[in-house]
Design a protein around this motif. Structure first.
Motif, short mmCIF file in Angstrom:
data_model
loop_
_atom_site.label_atom_id
_atom_site.label_comp_id
_atom_site.label_asym_id
_atom_site.label_seq_id
_atom_site.Cartn_x
_atom_site.Cartn_y
_atom_site.Cartn_z
N THR A 93 26.07 111.57 -85.17
CA THR A 93 25.70 112.06 -85.84
C THR A 93 25.18 110.98 -86.98
OG1 THR A 93 27.00 113.93 -87.29
CG2 THR A 93 26.42 112.96 -88.65
N VAL B 197 23.08 109.46 -90.38
CA VAL B 197 22.93 109.64 -92.10
C VAL B 197 21.53 108.73 -92.16
CG1 VAL B 197 24.13 109.80 -94.47
CG2 VAL B 197 25.83 110.03 -92.56
N ASP B 198 20.55 109.79 -93.10
CA ASP B 198 20.01 109.02 -93.76
C ASP B 198 19.74 109.16 -94.76
OD1 ASP B 198 18.51 108.52 -90.58
OD2 ASP B 198 18.00 111.05 -90.79
N VAL C 272 30.90 110.54 -94.33
CA VAL C 272 30.74 111.69 -93.78
C VAL C 272 31.85 111.68 -92.72
CG1 VAL C 272 30.05 113.45 -91.80
CG2 VAL C 272 28.00 112.12 -93.67
N MET D 223 22.78 115.79 -97.76
CA MET D 223 22.57 114.78 -97.22
C MET D 223 21.17 115.59 -96.47
SD MET D 223 26.04 112.54 -96.67
CE MET D 223 27.19 112.33 -97.37
N ASN D 224 20.28 113.89 -96.30
CA ASN D 224 20.12 113.82 -95.33
C ASN D 224 20.47 113.07 -93.73
OD1 ASN D 224 17.76 115.50 -96.13
ND2 ASN D 224 16.36 112.96 -97.32
N TYR D 225 20.92 114.08 -92.91
CA TYR D 225 21.07 113.74 -91.47
C TYR D 225 20.18 114.25 -90.55
CZ TYR D 225 22.95 118.86 -91.66
OH TYR D 225 22.42 120.09 -91.58
N ARG D 226 20.64 113.38 -88.72
CA ARG D 226 20.69 114.13 -88.10
C ARG D 226 22.06 114.25 -86.72
NH1 ARG D 226 16.65 109.58 -86.10
NH2 ARG D 226 17.79 109.02 -87.37
N SER D 227 21.92 115.62 -86.03
CA SER D 227 22.76 115.35 -85.47
C SER D 227 22.44 116.50 -84.60
CB SER D 227 24.42 116.68 -86.61
OG SER D 227 23.84 117.24 -86.76
#
Lengths: 220, 220
Positions: free
Chosen positions: A86, A88-89, B36, A102-106
């Motif tokens: 993950t 977290v952006d 997170v 949240m903005n995220y990429r996972s």
């Protein structure tokens, strides 16, 4: 989506499907930018989750650990595993408490492990893991010897299902809430690094290497 | 260790026990700094791990999600869960490939979930989760209404076993490797935030609030 991945019903993201991605490029970019994976396995019926360093090797994921560790034992016995990475952006502040996000990429990857026992394969895995964390480093360290191989289990996860989830952009509020007096927007978050700190036992005359001076993750 | 936690054999850290911590203060500080959690549960025998926002509520951990999500369904049915929070503090470059490491602080908490259904308890949970991510925010947003409660499941994890693991300091190499010409030390990593970006629909005259200007996590 010409590169769409085969996936089982279990791996198809049901919640917020608009955020789901199955393209290899999206998945690989997230796996290559992350530093730590959260590795889940079942131990005596209990779900365990531990943070581990990893590396991507094509469509496989490499892990390593102590032969005595529970995760290595379960994976060497063929137990199934989930590897989640993950990034977290940003914090997304909506006008209403409930729409904060949240903005995220996972990436969530399911599979099973296979222990690598061949010395050549193990060395290649060490190289990939070191290079994943600090590109350029493997050529500037003492390579693993027989004792290192003996005291380290290396596992390749053969991934059967994998998907990514990505949220970007600002808050999405309900219509009446746009008239409230609350600030709304995004607080961008990034991983940052400070100046390298030399080991107190470092011999004189060894400078900070260039691959550390220019350190960075991903395309951010 | 007067504050040492009761713990089952499963929760006693076997690998590198010198890095293990069971004091409430250490555990709480890590849980309070993280953003997170990686939440692990068993779904049809498979281990699943998903990233979730959370908050600490005393010794409990609060989660929330869609009533349709698998994690909420499993937890509302009393399934066991592991909540893992990891903070990465630095890359540790040893002289040998095998002794590379990371400085990190992590908490692994085992337990079971209980759904919060009382409106007062649910609102308190919303407040804790919002305040965990952005302290000061809850007083500056539209509070949850009946529809928000209906569309959000809130779960409290009653933690039965919890431990922290912490690595700090420089690399630890083998004696002969100290004579190699390789740089060794730590590349410190931190979470950083950029300037807040206002939502494109933000009404005129709403300034960036002070709780965002002074944003920070933990004691770093």
């Amino acid at each position: 989506m010409s590169e769409q991945r085969k996936r089982s019903p279990e791996a198809t993201i049901r919640r917020l499907p608009a955020r789901a991605h199955y393209e290899r490029g999206t998945i690989d970019a997230i796996l290559d930018e992350g530093l730590v994976a959260h590795v889940g396995f079942v131990d005596d019926g209990r779900p365990l989750v531990i943070p581990m360093v990893y590396a991507r090797d094509g469509e496989r994921i490499l892990l390593h650990g102590s032969p005595q560790s529970r995760v290595c034992q379960v994976l060497c016995e063929g137990g199934s595993v989930t590897v989640t990475v993950t990034l977290v952006d940003g914090l997304v502040l909506a006008r209403s408490a409930a729409h904060h996000s949240m903005n995220y990429r996972s990436v969530v990857a399911f599979g099973t492990g296979v222990e690598l026992t061949d010395a050549g394969e193990k060395e290649a895995a060490f190289r990939r893991i070191v290079e994943h964390v600090v590109p350029g480093r493997y050529a500037d360290c003492r390579v693993p010897n027989a004792k290192d191989f003996e005291t380290t289990t290396v596992i390749a996860i053969e991934v059967s299902d994998v998907s990514a989830k990505v949220r970007t952009g600002g808050p999405i509020d309900e219509r009446p809430d746009y008239d409230t007096p609350h600030w709304a927007g995004v607080l961008p978050l990034t991983l940052a690094w400070d100046a390298p700190r030399a080991d107190e036992h470092l011999a004189d005359g060894i400078d900070v290497p260039n691959y550390l001076r220019g350190y960075g993750r991903g395309a951010r």
